[in-house]
Design a protein around this motif. Structure first.
Motif, PDB file in Angstrom:
ATOM      1  N   ASP A   1      69.199  34.057  61.330  1.00 32.36           N
ATOM      2  CA  ASP A   1      67.819  34.446  61.048  1.00 32.36           C
ATOM      3  C   ASP A   1      67.222  33.583  59.948  1.00 32.36           C
ATOM      4  O   ASP A   1      67.899  33.215  58.994  1.00 32.36           O
ATOM      5  CB  ASP A   1      67.760  35.912  60.621  1.00 32.36           C
ATOM      6  N   ALA A   2      65.954  33.249  60.105  1.00 31.37           N
ATOM      7  CA  ALA A   2      65.255  32.471  59.090  1.00 31.37           C
ATOM      8  C   ALA A   2      64.893  33.355  57.905  1.00 31.37           C
ATOM      9  O   ALA A   2      64.477  34.503  58.083  1.00 31.37           O
ATOM     10  CB  ALA A   2      64.002  31.846  59.671  1.00 31.37           C
ATOM     11  N   ILE A   3      65.040  32.797  56.717  1.00 32.26           N
ATOM     12  CA  ILE A   3      64.746  33.506  55.480  1.00 32.26           C
ATOM     13  C   ILE A   3      63.736  32.681  54.709  1.00 32.26           C
ATOM     14  O   ILE A   3      63.860  31.459  54.652  1.00 32.26           O
ATOM     15  CB  ILE A   3      66.014  33.642  54.622  1.00 32.26           C
ATOM     16  N   GLY A   4      62.773  33.350  54.112  1.00 30.86           N
ATOM     17  CA  GLY A   4      61.789  32.574  53.382  1.00 30.86           C
ATOM     18  C   GLY A   4      61.193  33.292  52.191  1.00 30.86           C
ATOM     19  O   GLY A   4      61.266  34.515  52.083  1.00 30.86           O
ATOM     20  N   TRP A   5      60.609  32.491  51.317  1.00 30.43           N
ATOM     21  CA  TRP A   5      59.821  32.996  50.192  1.00 30.43           C
ATOM     22  C   TRP A   5      58.383  32.538  50.397  1.00 30.43           C
ATOM     23  O   TRP A   5      58.136  31.366  50.735  1.00 30.43           O
ATOM     24  CB  TRP A   5      60.342  32.457  48.866  1.00 30.43           C
ATOM     25  N   PHE A   6      57.472  33.447  50.160  1.00 26.80           N
ATOM     26  CA  PHE A   6      56.052  33.194  50.312  1.00 26.80           C
ATOM     27  C   PHE A   6      55.344  33.712  49.073  1.00 26.80           C
ATOM     28  O   PHE A   6      55.909  34.507  48.315  1.00 26.80           O
ATOM     29  CB  PHE A   6      55.525  33.915  51.557  1.00 26.80           C
ATOM     30  N   ARG A   7      54.113  33.266  48.873  1.00 23.38           N
ATOM     31  CA  ARG A   7      53.365  33.768  47.729  1.00 23.38           C
ATOM     32  C   ARG A   7      51.899  33.887  48.079  1.00 23.38           C
ATOM     33  O   ARG A   7      51.408  33.188  48.961  1.00 23.38           O
ATOM     34  CB  ARG A   7      53.561  32.867  46.517  1.00 23.38           C
TER      35      ARG A   7
ATOM     36  N   HIS B   1      70.329  28.931  58.094  1.00 23.47           N
ATOM     37  CA  HIS B   1      71.703  28.442  57.959  1.00 23.47           C
ATOM     38  C   HIS B   1      72.225  27.817  59.247  1.00 23.47           C
ATOM     39  O   HIS B   1      72.906  26.791  59.211  1.00 23.47           O
ATOM     40  CB  HIS B   1      72.632  29.600  57.568  1.00 23.47           C
ATOM     41  N   ARG B   2      71.880  28.397  60.380  1.00 23.60           N
ATOM     42  CA  ARG B   2      72.477  28.000  61.665  1.00 23.60           C
ATOM     43  C   ARG B   2      72.349  26.497  61.897  1.00 23.60           C
ATOM     44  O   ARG B   2      73.260  25.860  62.423  1.00 23.60           O
ATOM     45  CB  ARG B   2      71.809  28.780  62.789  1.00 23.60           C
ATOM     46  N   TYR B   3      71.168  25.945  61.518  1.00 25.53           N
ATOM     47  CA  TYR B   3      70.946  24.513  61.733  1.00 25.53           C
ATOM     48  C   TYR B   3      70.868  23.735  60.419  1.00 25.53           C
ATOM     49  O   TYR B   3      70.520  22.559  60.434  1.00 25.53           O
ATOM     50  CB  TYR B   3      69.662  24.316  62.536  1.00 25.53           C
ATOM     51  N   GLY B   4      71.174  24.398  59.324  1.00 29.61           N
ATOM     52  CA  GLY B   4      71.095  23.710  58.047  1.00 29.61           C
ATOM     53  C   GLY B   4      69.691  23.257  57.694  1.00 29.61           C
ATOM     54  O   GLY B   4      69.499  22.217  57.057  1.00 29.61           O
ATOM     55  N   GLU B   5      68.716  24.020  58.117  1.00 26.52           N
ATOM     56  CA  GLU B   5      67.320  23.653  57.866  1.00 26.52           C
ATOM     57  C   GLU B   5      66.844  24.217  56.541  1.00 26.52           C
ATOM     58  O   GLU B   5      67.052  25.394  56.243  1.00 26.52           O
ATOM     59  CB  GLU B   5      66.416  24.233  58.964  1.00 26.52           C
ATOM     60  N   PHE B   6      66.172  23.374  55.790  1.00 30.05           N
ATOM     61  CA  PHE B   6      65.522  23.783  54.556  1.00 30.05           C
ATOM     62  C   PHE B   6      64.112  23.198  54.550  1.00 30.05           C
ATOM     63  O   PHE B   6      63.899  22.070  55.001  1.00 30.05           O
ATOM     64  CB  PHE B   6      66.284  23.273  53.324  1.00 30.05           C
ATOM     65  N   TRP B   7      63.176  23.967  54.020  1.00 29.02           N
ATOM     66  CA  TRP B   7      61.795  23.491  53.897  1.00 29.02           C
ATOM     67  C   TRP B   7      61.233  23.961  52.565  1.00 29.02           C
ATOM     68  O   TRP B   7      61.470  25.094  52.140  1.00 29.02           O
ATOM     69  CB  TRP B   7      60.942  24.024  55.054  1.00 29.02           C
TER      70      TRP B   7
ATOM     71  N   TYR C   1      54.989  37.160  44.973  1.00 28.51           N
ATOM     72  CA  TYR C   1      55.998  36.474  45.784  1.00 28.51           C
ATOM     73  C   TYR C   1      56.686  37.467  46.709  1.00 28.51           C
ATOM     74  O   TYR C   1      57.092  38.555  46.281  1.00 28.51           O
ATOM     75  CB  TYR C   1      57.019  35.790  44.877  1.00 28.51           C
ATOM     76  N   PHE C   2      56.820  37.060  47.961  1.00 29.97           N
ATOM     77  CA  PHE C   2      57.403  37.897  48.993  1.00 29.97           C
ATOM     78  C   PHE C   2      58.638  37.220  49.595  1.00 29.97           C
ATOM     79  O   PHE C   2      58.628  36.011  49.834  1.00 29.97           O
ATOM     80  CB  PHE C   2      56.412  38.136  50.133  1.00 29.97           C
ATOM     81  N   CYS C   3      59.625  38.024  49.876  1.00 28.54           N
ATOM     82  CA  CYS C   3      60.777  37.606  50.653  1.00 28.54           C
ATOM     83  C   CYS C   3      60.537  38.062  52.099  1.00 28.54           C
ATOM     84  O   CYS C   3      60.026  39.170  52.316  1.00 28.54           O
ATOM     85  CB  CYS C   3      62.017  38.274  50.078  1.00 28.54           C
ATOM     86  N   ALA C   4      60.883  37.220  53.069  1.00 25.38           N
ATOM     87  CA  ALA C   4      60.631  37.578  54.458  1.00 25.38           C
ATOM     88  C   ALA C   4      61.738  37.041  55.370  1.00 25.38           C
ATOM     89  O   ALA C   4      62.405  36.057  55.037  1.00 25.38           O
ATOM     90  CB  ALA C   4      59.285  37.041  54.914  1.00 25.38           C
ATOM     91  N   VAL C   5      61.887  37.690  56.502  1.00 23.15           N
ATOM     92  CA  VAL C   5      62.920  37.315  57.478  1.00 23.15           C
ATOM     93  C   VAL C   5      62.321  37.247  58.874  1.00 23.15           C
ATOM     94  O   VAL C   5      61.523  38.102  59.260  1.00 23.15           O
ATOM     95  CB  VAL C   5      64.071  38.343  57.474  1.00 23.15           C
ATOM     96  N   GLN C   6      62.696  36.215  59.612  1.00 22.41           N
ATOM     97  CA  GLN C   6      62.355  36.126  61.020  1.00 22.41           C
ATOM     98  C   GLN C   6      63.645  36.009  61.829  1.00 22.41           C
ATOM     99  O   GLN C   6      64.313  34.968  61.781  1.00 22.41           O
ATOM    100  CB  GLN C   6      61.472  34.921  61.299  1.00 22.41           C
ATOM    101  N   PRO C   7      64.008  37.062  62.559  1.00 22.53           N
ATOM    102  CA  PRO C   7      65.209  36.973  63.397  1.00 22.53           C
ATOM    103  C   PRO C   7      65.055  35.912  64.491  1.00 22.53           C
ATOM    104  O   PRO C   7      63.995  35.830  65.127  1.00 22.53           O
ATOM    105  CB  PRO C   7      65.320  38.377  64.004  1.00 22.53           C
ATOM    106  N   ASP C   8      66.075  35.099  64.671  1.00 21.89           N
ATOM    107  CA  ASP C   8      66.155  34.160  65.774  1.00 21.89           C
ATOM    108  C   ASP C   8      64.837  33.401  65.982  1.00 21.89           C
ATOM    109  O   ASP C   8      64.184  33.532  67.033  1.00 21.89           O
ATOM    110  CB  ASP C   8      66.531  34.900  67.059  1.00 21.89           C
ATOM    111  N   PRO C   9      64.418  32.606  65.032  1.00 21.51           N
ATOM    112  CA  PRO C   9      63.122  31.921  65.156  1.00 21.51           C
ATOM    113  C   PRO C   9      63.100  30.942  66.314  1.00 21.51           C
ATOM    114  O   PRO C   9      64.113  30.331  66.656  1.00 21.51           O
ATOM    115  CB  PRO C   9      62.998  31.200  63.816  1.00 21.51           C
ATOM    116  N   ARG C  10      61.915  30.776  66.884  1.00 17.26           N
ATOM    117  CA  ARG C  10      61.738  29.883  68.046  1.00 17.26           C
ATOM    118  C   ARG C  10      61.185  28.531  67.670  1.00 17.26           C
ATOM    119  O   ARG C  10      61.056  27.656  68.538  1.00 17.26           O
ATOM    120  CB  ARG C  10      60.811  30.554  69.066  1.00 17.26           C
TER     121      ARG C  10
END
Length: 129
Positions: A31-37, A52-58, A93-102
């Motif tokens: 699942d994708a994890i993010g911080w927003f503001r 984590h699955r693809y080692g993606e960071f932004w 600041y918000f923490c957010a999750v997107q399961p199985d992002p497309r």
């Protein structure tokens, strides 16, 4: 899924804070994890996201080199280390999750910052002298 942010507060310009997000109910690997503001009077924007699955960071250009997103998988915690804070970093600041992002986390967090399925209530960061 539950997300609870902590660690915000008042800090002087140039200072540091570490935000924490306690999570439950989702997969740290898939699942994708993010911080927003959201700054006063402005739309919500993506700050930093990872998958984590693809080692993606932004990271948004405005925080690149100053902020670092990380996780403690065993404790189900997500962190945002914020260094060299500036007044323009002020906001909720918000923490957010997107399961199985497309889409990639970069696309999701930069172009569709309100599209994630699960959100914490947010925590205030105030950078001021």
């Amino acid at each position: 899924v539950q997300l609870v942010e902590s660690g915000g507060g008042l800090v002087q310009p140039g200072g540091s804070l570490r935000l924490s997000c306690a999570t439950s109910g989702f997969s740290f690997n898939d699942d994708a994890i993010g911080w927003f503001r959201q700054a006063p009077g402005k739309n919500r924007e993506g700050v930093s996201c990872m998958l984590h699955r693809y080692g993606e960071f932004w990271y948004s250009d405005s925080v690149k080199g100053r902020f670092t997103i990380s996780t403690d998988n065993a404790r189900k915690m997500v962190y945002l280390q914020m260094n060299d804070l500036k007044p323009e970093d002020t906001g909720v600041y918000f923490c957010a999750v997107q399961p199985d992002p497309r889409v990639t986390v970069g696309t999701m967090c930069s172009l569709y910052p309100n599209s994630l399925d699960y959100w914490g209530k947010g925590i205030l960061v105030n950078v001021s002298s």
